[in-house]
Design a protein around this motif. Structure first.
Motif, PDB file in Angstrom:
ATOM      1  N   ILE A  70       0.957  -1.132  -0.031  1.00 17.55           N
ATOM      2  CA  ILE A  70       0.003   0.078  -0.007  1.00 17.55           C
ATOM      3  C   ILE A  70       1.078   1.219   0.063  1.00 17.55           C
ATOM      4  CG2 ILE A  70      -1.734   1.420   1.155  1.00 17.55           C
ATOM      5  CD1 ILE A  70      -2.494  -1.351   2.352  1.00 17.55           C
ATOM      6  N   TYR A  71       0.671   2.256  -0.852  1.00 20.05           N
ATOM      7  CA  TYR A  71       1.575   3.326  -1.093  1.00 20.05           C
ATOM      8  C   TYR A  71       0.791   4.731  -0.854  1.00 20.05           C
ATOM      9  CZ  TYR A  71       4.261   0.072  -3.738  1.00 20.05           C
ATOM     10  OH  TYR A  71       4.801  -1.316  -4.203  1.00 20.05           O
ATOM     11  N   SER A  72       1.265   5.440  -0.352  1.00 24.13           N
ATOM     12  CA  SER A  72       0.741   6.960   0.084  1.00 24.13           C
ATOM     13  C   SER A  72       1.544   7.990  -0.425  1.00 24.13           C
ATOM     14  CB  SER A  72       0.174   7.101   1.460  1.00 24.13           C
ATOM     15  OG  SER A  72      -0.151   8.169   1.668  1.00 24.13           O
ATOM     16  N   THR A  73       1.206   9.054  -1.277  1.00 22.99           N
ATOM     17  CA  THR A  73       1.748  10.346  -1.518  1.00 22.99           C
ATOM     18  C   THR A  73       1.306  11.529  -1.218  1.00 22.99           C
ATOM     19  OG1 THR A  73       3.172  11.051  -3.177  1.00 22.99           O
ATOM     20  CG2 THR A  73       0.771   9.941  -3.897  1.00 22.99           C
ATOM     21  N   SER A  74       1.924  12.785  -1.377  1.00 20.95           N
ATOM     22  CA  SER A  74       1.648  13.992  -1.093  1.00 20.95           C
ATOM     23  C   SER A  74       1.197  14.602  -2.521  1.00 20.95           C
ATOM     24  CB  SER A  74       2.462  14.834  -0.451  1.00 20.95           C
ATOM     25  OG  SER A  74       3.690  14.772  -1.079  1.00 20.95           O
ATOM     26  N   ILE A  75       1.404  13.642  -3.651  1.00 23.91           N
ATOM     27  CA  ILE A  75       1.228  14.206  -4.869  1.00 23.91           C
ATOM     28  C   ILE A  75      -0.332  14.333  -5.232  1.00 23.91           C
ATOM     29  CG2 ILE A  75       1.916  13.906  -7.362  1.00 23.91           C
ATOM     30  CD1 ILE A  75       4.450  14.696  -5.974  1.00 23.91           C
ATOM     31  N   THR A  76      -0.743  15.311  -5.813  1.00 21.52           N
ATOM     32  CA  THR A  76      -2.441  15.263  -6.094  1.00 21.52           C
ATOM     33  C   THR A  76      -2.501  15.009  -7.539  1.00 21.52           C
ATOM     34  OG1 THR A  76      -2.424  17.558  -6.383  1.00 21.52           O
ATOM     35  CG2 THR A  76      -2.659  16.979  -4.209  1.00 21.52           C
ATOM     36  N   ASP A  77      -3.874  14.749  -8.025  1.00 18.08           N
ATOM     37  CA  ASP A  77      -4.128  14.635  -9.256  1.00 18.08           C
ATOM     38  C   ASP A  77      -3.905  15.621  -9.842  1.00 18.08           C
ATOM     39  OD1 ASP A  77      -4.690  11.891  -8.802  1.00 18.08           O
ATOM     40  OD2 ASP A  77      -6.685  12.258  -8.533  1.00 18.08           O
ATOM     41  N   GLU A  78      -4.391  16.616  -9.369  1.00 17.40           N
ATOM     42  CA  GLU A  78      -4.253  18.255  -9.864  1.00 17.40           C
ATOM     43  C   GLU A  78      -2.727  18.544 -10.525  1.00 17.40           C
ATOM     44  OE1 GLU A  78      -4.938  21.537 -11.933  1.00 17.40           O
ATOM     45  OE2 GLU A  78      -6.495  20.239 -10.812  1.00 17.40           O
ATOM     46  N   GLN A  79      -1.656  17.945  -9.485  1.00 14.76           N
ATOM     47  CA  GLN A  79      -0.268  18.226  -9.660  1.00 14.76           C
ATOM     48  C   GLN A  79       0.155  17.279 -10.863  1.00 14.76           C
ATOM     49  OE1 GLN A  79       0.874  17.558  -5.538  1.00 14.76           O
ATOM     50  NE2 GLN A  79       1.982  19.654  -5.635  1.00 14.76           N
ATOM     51  N   ARG A  80      -0.512  16.262 -11.004  1.00 16.84           N
ATOM     52  CA  ARG A  80      -0.076  15.369 -12.127  1.00 16.84           C
ATOM     53  C   ARG A  80      -0.437  16.005 -13.403  1.00 16.84           C
ATOM     54  NH1 ARG A  80      -2.110  11.917  -8.898  1.00 16.84           N
ATOM     55  NH2 ARG A  80      -0.478  10.661  -7.469  1.00 16.84           N
ATOM     56  N   LYS A  81      -1.758  16.458 -13.408  1.00 20.45           N
ATOM     57  CA  LYS A  81      -2.353  17.254 -14.594  1.00 20.45           C
ATOM     58  C   LYS A  81      -1.491  18.082 -14.913  1.00 20.45           C
ATOM     59  CE  LYS A  81      -6.950  15.536 -13.846  1.00 20.45           C
ATOM     60  NZ  LYS A  81      -8.218  16.143 -13.312  1.00 20.45           N
ATOM     61  N   GLN A  82      -1.020  19.034 -14.081  1.00 20.73           N
ATOM     62  CA  GLN A  82      -0.244  20.146 -14.281  1.00 20.73           C
ATOM     63  C   GLN A  82       0.903  19.837 -14.543  1.00 20.73           C
ATOM     64  OE1 GLN A  82       0.704  22.612 -10.603  1.00 20.73           O
ATOM     65  NE2 GLN A  82       1.835  24.086 -11.774  1.00 20.73           N
ATOM     66  N   ALA A  83       1.615  18.965 -14.407  1.00 16.33           N
ATOM     67  CA  ALA A  83       2.877  18.445 -14.851  1.00 16.33           C
ATOM     68  C   ALA A  83       2.816  17.820 -16.415  1.00 16.33           C
ATOM     69  CB  ALA A  83       3.626  17.271 -14.106  1.00 16.33           C
ATOM     70  N   GLU A  84       1.748  17.167 -16.789  1.00 16.91           N
ATOM     71  CA  GLU A  84       1.345  16.715 -17.986  1.00 16.91           C
ATOM     72  C   GLU A  84       1.395  17.934 -19.138  1.00 16.91           C
ATOM     73  OE1 GLU A  84      -1.720  14.030 -18.189  1.00 16.91           O
ATOM     74  OE2 GLU A  84      -0.729  12.621 -16.811  1.00 16.91           O
ATOM     75  N   ASN A  85       0.688  19.071 -18.743  1.00 16.66           N
ATOM     76  CA  ASN A  85       0.531  20.113 -19.323  1.00 16.66           C
ATOM     77  C   ASN A  85       1.682  20.919 -19.641  1.00 16.66           C
ATOM     78  OD1 ASN A  85      -2.303  19.489 -19.821  1.00 16.66           O
ATOM     79  ND2 ASN A  85      -2.695  20.721 -18.066  1.00 16.66           N
ATOM     80  N   LEU A  86       2.645  20.986 -18.619  1.00 18.92           N
ATOM     81  CA  LEU A  86       3.672  21.977 -18.419  1.00 18.92           C
ATOM     82  C   LEU A  86       5.124  21.204 -18.760  1.00 18.92           C
ATOM     83  CD1 LEU A  86       2.869  24.051 -15.471  1.00 18.92           C
ATOM     84  CD2 LEU A  86       2.588  24.682 -17.790  1.00 18.92           C
ATOM     85  N   ARG A  87       5.094  20.081 -18.427  1.00 22.78           N
ATOM     86  CA  ARG A  87       6.423  19.291 -18.453  1.00 22.78           C
ATOM     87  C   ARG A  87       7.868  20.166 -17.940  1.00 22.78           C
ATOM     88  NH1 ARG A  87       5.372  15.030 -17.027  1.00 22.78           N
ATOM     89  NH2 ARG A  87       3.696  13.699 -18.024  1.00 22.78           N
ATOM     90  N   THR A  88       7.316  20.692 -16.774  1.00 21.86           N
ATOM     91  CA  THR A  88       8.499  21.612 -16.292  1.00 21.86           C
ATOM     92  C   THR A  88       9.740  20.939 -15.378  1.00 21.86           C
ATOM     93  OG1 THR A  88       7.249  21.709 -14.174  1.00 21.86           O
ATOM     94  CG2 THR A  88       6.723  23.427 -15.819  1.00 21.86           C
ATOM     95  N   THR A  89      10.691  21.382 -15.273  1.00 25.96           N
ATOM     96  CA  THR A  89      11.897  20.903 -14.722  1.00 25.96           C
ATOM     97  C   THR A  89      12.141  21.690 -13.395  1.00 25.96           C
ATOM     98  OG1 THR A  89      12.715  19.951 -16.468  1.00 25.96           O
ATOM     99  CG2 THR A  89      14.053  19.876 -14.682  1.00 25.96           C
ATOM    100  N   PRO A  90      12.060  21.358 -12.192  1.00 26.06           N
ATOM    101  CA  PRO A  90      11.716  20.133 -11.749  1.00 26.06           C
ATOM    102  C   PRO A  90      10.246  19.796 -11.888  1.00 26.06           C
ATOM    103  CG  PRO A  90      12.146  21.500  -9.789  1.00 26.06           C
ATOM    104  CD  PRO A  90      12.451  22.251 -11.080  1.00 26.06           C
ATOM    105  N   ARG A  91      10.147  18.558 -12.025  1.00 27.42           N
ATOM    106  CA  ARG A  91       8.522  18.114 -12.341  1.00 27.42           C
ATOM    107  C   ARG A  91       7.863  18.308 -10.984  1.00 27.42           C
ATOM    108  NH1 ARG A  91       8.323  12.732 -15.675  1.00 27.42           N
ATOM    109  NH2 ARG A  91       6.199  13.037 -14.995  1.00 27.42           N
ATOM    110  N   VAL A  92       6.588  18.862 -11.030  1.00 27.64           N
ATOM    111  CA  VAL A  92       5.677  18.938  -9.933  1.00 27.64           C
ATOM    112  C   VAL A  92       5.209  17.618  -9.421  1.00 27.64           C
ATOM    113  CG1 VAL A  92       5.404  21.300 -10.332  1.00 27.64           C
ATOM    114  CG2 VAL A  92       3.702  19.577 -11.177  1.00 27.64           C
ATOM    115  N   ASP A  93       5.483  16.649 -10.391  1.00 30.87           N
ATOM    116  CA  ASP A  93       4.486  15.366 -10.135  1.00 30.87           C
ATOM    117  C   ASP A  93       5.665  14.047  -9.563  1.00 30.87           C
ATOM    118  OD1 ASP A  93       5.702  15.058 -12.704  1.00 30.87           O
ATOM    119  OD2 ASP A  93       3.976  13.571 -13.297  1.00 30.87           O
ATOM    120  N   THR A  94       6.693  14.643  -9.366  1.00 29.79           N
ATOM    121  CA  THR A  94       7.930  13.721  -8.998  1.00 29.79           C
ATOM    122  C   THR A  94       7.850  13.448  -7.502  1.00 29.79           C
ATOM    123  OG1 THR A  94       9.228  14.136 -10.668  1.00 29.79           O
ATOM    124  CG2 THR A  94      10.205  13.270  -9.184  1.00 29.79           C
ATOM    125  N   GLU A  95       7.691  12.206  -7.031  1.00 27.82           N
ATOM    126  CA  GLU A  95       7.888  11.873  -5.429  1.00 27.82           C
ATOM    127  C   GLU A  95       9.109  11.614  -5.186  1.00 27.82           C
ATOM    128  OE1 GLU A  95       7.089  12.187  -2.417  1.00 27.82           O
ATOM    129  OE2 GLU A  95       4.929  11.852  -2.623  1.00 27.82           O
TER     130      GLU A  95
END
Length: 93
Positions: free
Chosen positions: A56-81
């Protein structure tokens, strides 16, 4: 009940399958019922079962942050745990 803890230094992706199987083997050898994990680097709240053991895994990364990262592909990535926690439970007997 036997409980252990481990900084696993990453369990992300299919490339870590052998590492996960080693954790299961170690839990069997040490007769652990629960293994608490730190630094899983898994960026989703999810579960998986390997050889009857439930991960069982838990993270602080939200679905919104994943969507934002897909749209921006910024470095550092906001969806990297860089942390992430988890637990492995033995099968119920």
């Amino acid at each position: 009940m036997q409980i252990g803890t481990l900084n696993c230094r990453g369990l992300r992706g299919e490339t870590c399958r052998a590492k996960k199987e080693t954790l299961v083997y170690s839990m069997k050898c040490l007769k652990l019922d629960i293994l608490l994990l730190q630094e899983t680097h898994v960026n989703t709240n999810s579960t998986e079962v390997i050889a009857g053991f439930t991960f069982i895994y838990s993270t602080s990364i939200t679905d919104e942050q994943r969507k934002q990262a897909e749209n921006l592909r910024t470095t550092p990535r906001v969806d990297t745990e860089h942390g992430g926690v988890g637990v492995i439970l033995t099968p119920l007997a």
